[in-house]
Design an enzyme around this catalytic site. Sequence first.
Site, short mmCIF file in Angstrom:
data_model
loop_
_atom_site.label_atom_id
_atom_site.label_comp_id
_atom_site.label_asym_id
_atom_site.label_seq_id
_atom_site.Cartn_x
_atom_site.Cartn_y
_atom_site.Cartn_z
N PHE A 156 52.67 48.43 23.43
CA PHE A 156 51.97 47.27 23.97
C PHE A 156 50.49 47.67 24.08
CE2 PHE A 156 50.28 44.59 27.36
CZ PHE A 156 50.66 43.34 26.89
N ASP B 224 56.82 53.85 29.48
CA ASP B 224 56.51 52.49 29.90
C ASP B 224 57.82 51.70 29.87
OD1 ASP B 224 55.92 49.77 29.98
OD2 ASP B 224 54.01 50.02 28.95
N TYR C 85 57.32 41.81 36.80
CA TYR C 85 57.29 40.36 36.63
C TYR C 85 58.12 39.88 35.45
CZ TYR C 85 53.18 41.68 33.75
OH TYR C 85 52.31 42.27 32.87
N LYS C 86 58.79 40.80 34.79
CA LYS C 86 59.66 40.37 33.69
C LYS C 86 61.10 40.31 34.23
CE LYS C 86 56.57 42.62 30.35
NZ LYS C 86 55.97 41.45 29.67
N ARG D 155 60.03 35.41 20.06
CA ARG D 155 60.84 36.28 20.93
C ARG D 155 61.71 35.44 21.85
NH1 ARG D 155 57.20 40.59 24.00
NH2 ARG D 155 56.55 38.66 25.06
#
Lengths: 393, 393
Positions: A124, A193, A218-219, A367
């Site tokens: 990312f 990560d 937050y995912k 996605r």
Amino acid sequence: MSLRDEARELDAMDPLAGKRAEFDLDPDVSYLDGNSLGAPPRAVAERLTEVVGKQWAGRLIRSWDEGWWAAPERIGDRVAPLVGAAPGQVVVGDSTTVNLFKALVAAVRLNPGRPEILLDDGTFPTDGYIADSAARLTGHVVRRVPVHEMADVASSRTAVALVNHVDYVTGVLHDLPGVTAALRSAGALTVWDLCHSVGAVPVHLDACEVDFAVGCTYKFLNGGPGSPAFLYVARKWLDSFDQPLTGWAGHADPFAMTAGYAGGSGIRRARAGTPDILSMLALDAALDVWLDVTVDQVRAKGLALGDFFLRCLDAGAPGVRVVTPRDHRRGNQISVAWPEAAAARTVMSALTDRGVIGDFRPPDVLRFGLAGLYVRYADVFRAAEELRALSET
Amino acid sequence: MSLRDEARELDAMDPLAGKRAEFDLDPDVSYLDGNSLGAPPRAVAERLTEVVGKQWAGRLIRSWDEGWWAAPERIGDRVAPLVGAAPGQVVVGDSTTVNLFKALVAAVRLNPGRPEILLDDGTFPTDGYIADSAARLTGHVVRRVPVHEMADVASSRTAVALVNHVDYVTGVLHDLPGVTAALRSAGALTVWDLCHSVGAVPVHLDACEVDFAVGCTYKFLNGGPGSPAFLYVARKWLDSFDQPLTGWAGHADPFAMTAGYAGGSGIRRARAGTPDILSMLALDAALDVWLDVTVDQVRAKGLALGDFFLRCLDAGAPGVRVVTPRDHRRGNQISVAWPEAAAARTVMSALTDRGVIGDFRPPDVLRFGLAGLYVRYADVFRAAEELRALSET
């Protein structure tokens, strides 16, 4: 049995089906973007009302002593079991970006005389930007390599490797135990990560002897937009963790207000500035959805959702190319490449308008996240149906 | 007229008296700690309910495009007029600690060949800790000097000076225009910490040609516990601002997800990671209390409250020693030293139990903040009365 009927049956038998009621989600929406922003647990709104109305308004400054100041470590200890960490090694606060900076600078300081930072070349973006910045400040060189080559590339020149557990575009699940062990053999440290695996894929940081890890909440942890990230520091490094964001909240005795910095004992020294309490306690409430469910259960459902989605896609949307591994070396999303790259972003907009929400990543990837706590088999069936319809227009 | 009657009359004539109703505060509490944690504006709870229930739950991931992503700059532009900044130079996010790090590293990079960072020797601790850390990473030396000596000490060796606008212990208001000008004459840059002045004392960053400033929003801006801080970068430095927390949110085109960092145009490049939306929009709501009031009005009331408090103290609490300047070279607090240092902390606890809330700072200081938006003259009268009572026990 038709796939539609099969979806209905799978939902009826799903042991996690009842969890969806704990989220504030429109029943007509198929929300397949929990890999970007988790859905809101109902407990969050209630908690925020209490924090603002009772703690902030009612107790005012006293609330800092009545739970606020200790919240980063306390909530870190709630995240810890989700990543296979014993208590006292995880702290919540700041953004993933900021925590990556802390971990990388601390790592190179712990492993001197090694000029190189290895970086997952599919990372990312923010990880790479921060690796470059940390390298510039500490005199290191960043070397980008595919994760599967890291074991071969790691050497006595490698101070630390920064690796994403799950590739955010393709959904590939990297071999955390194997890569960590290979790096350790070369004397290199690891920063993982976990943004796309925490809350979706079992992680065993302690057992795998990972040195440092960061992740967002937050995912798949549903903490809210931009909710505080977390940082894991393995117990063996706690005393020597020498991070650059030496804010007062990480001090051994912050309220003594002394002029020189002395890092606190344990994970406290990974803290930086004053913690952001409203967001942090929203996350605390969001974590309540884990009280009666394990990551293993969620993982099993995520894989089953993916397997079923792949069957639906194969049956009904032959134009799209699945870029996520069909075996279980994947995280918790299915990514597909749209045949006409230039149209992919528009296709996702159209899907969203039809009530199927995923997201787009350049150049041509759609996605679909498979958050097992609230995604239904009917949702992935519907996504495949809508993709088929769009591919025929 | 007795001081009690005078307090009643002053409150009756106070043009800001009506503002207190915009805060969720117990009428029986005299809250004199807004210099540490501002009181909750009533608009915050309502806004959070909307953000969670309508934006997060209702629009899900789409909310990022519908205001969330741009919030740091938008809300920065709401803070800007409170610190005398034209639009486009203030961004909200991260903690003060983290923003200090960005500003200091960027400042020394902009002023190469100068080995020294000057530091206000009465600084709030986190500023000093971060100055030391930034210096260590960039090869600089931190030199601690009293603010009133900075003009003399600044030289061609000085890269940047980090100065607190208001001394957090004594309440002394430092000479921002004069110190900034003197430093500029020496070719040094300035980073001002406005934590204890923003929302209480007029600040004219643009007019004074300040280079960088940081501040928190949870004191006199009432954003909530640990609410996002702000960072000001003067327009002339926006294009060359080269900060170390190069997160994806500061990138010129974050959603292109390119491998190399390219800072965005304008103040965007001062952003780091994903912004914390719940806290940020709570702050946004809190800033609504400024829609019909100016900092000058609040400053006038803060000084008047202080003047009256000093009269009350002189009349009734002769044992305490006022450490804040009696003239108007002070911020928005009155600090008093308790005669027996060892008892000071206990005295503040006792005051709090009696409904007068201030705070304690080592070694012997009791602080009383004078937030003009909700503090009443009756509150400071009561504080002096309770101090007198406690000094007689």
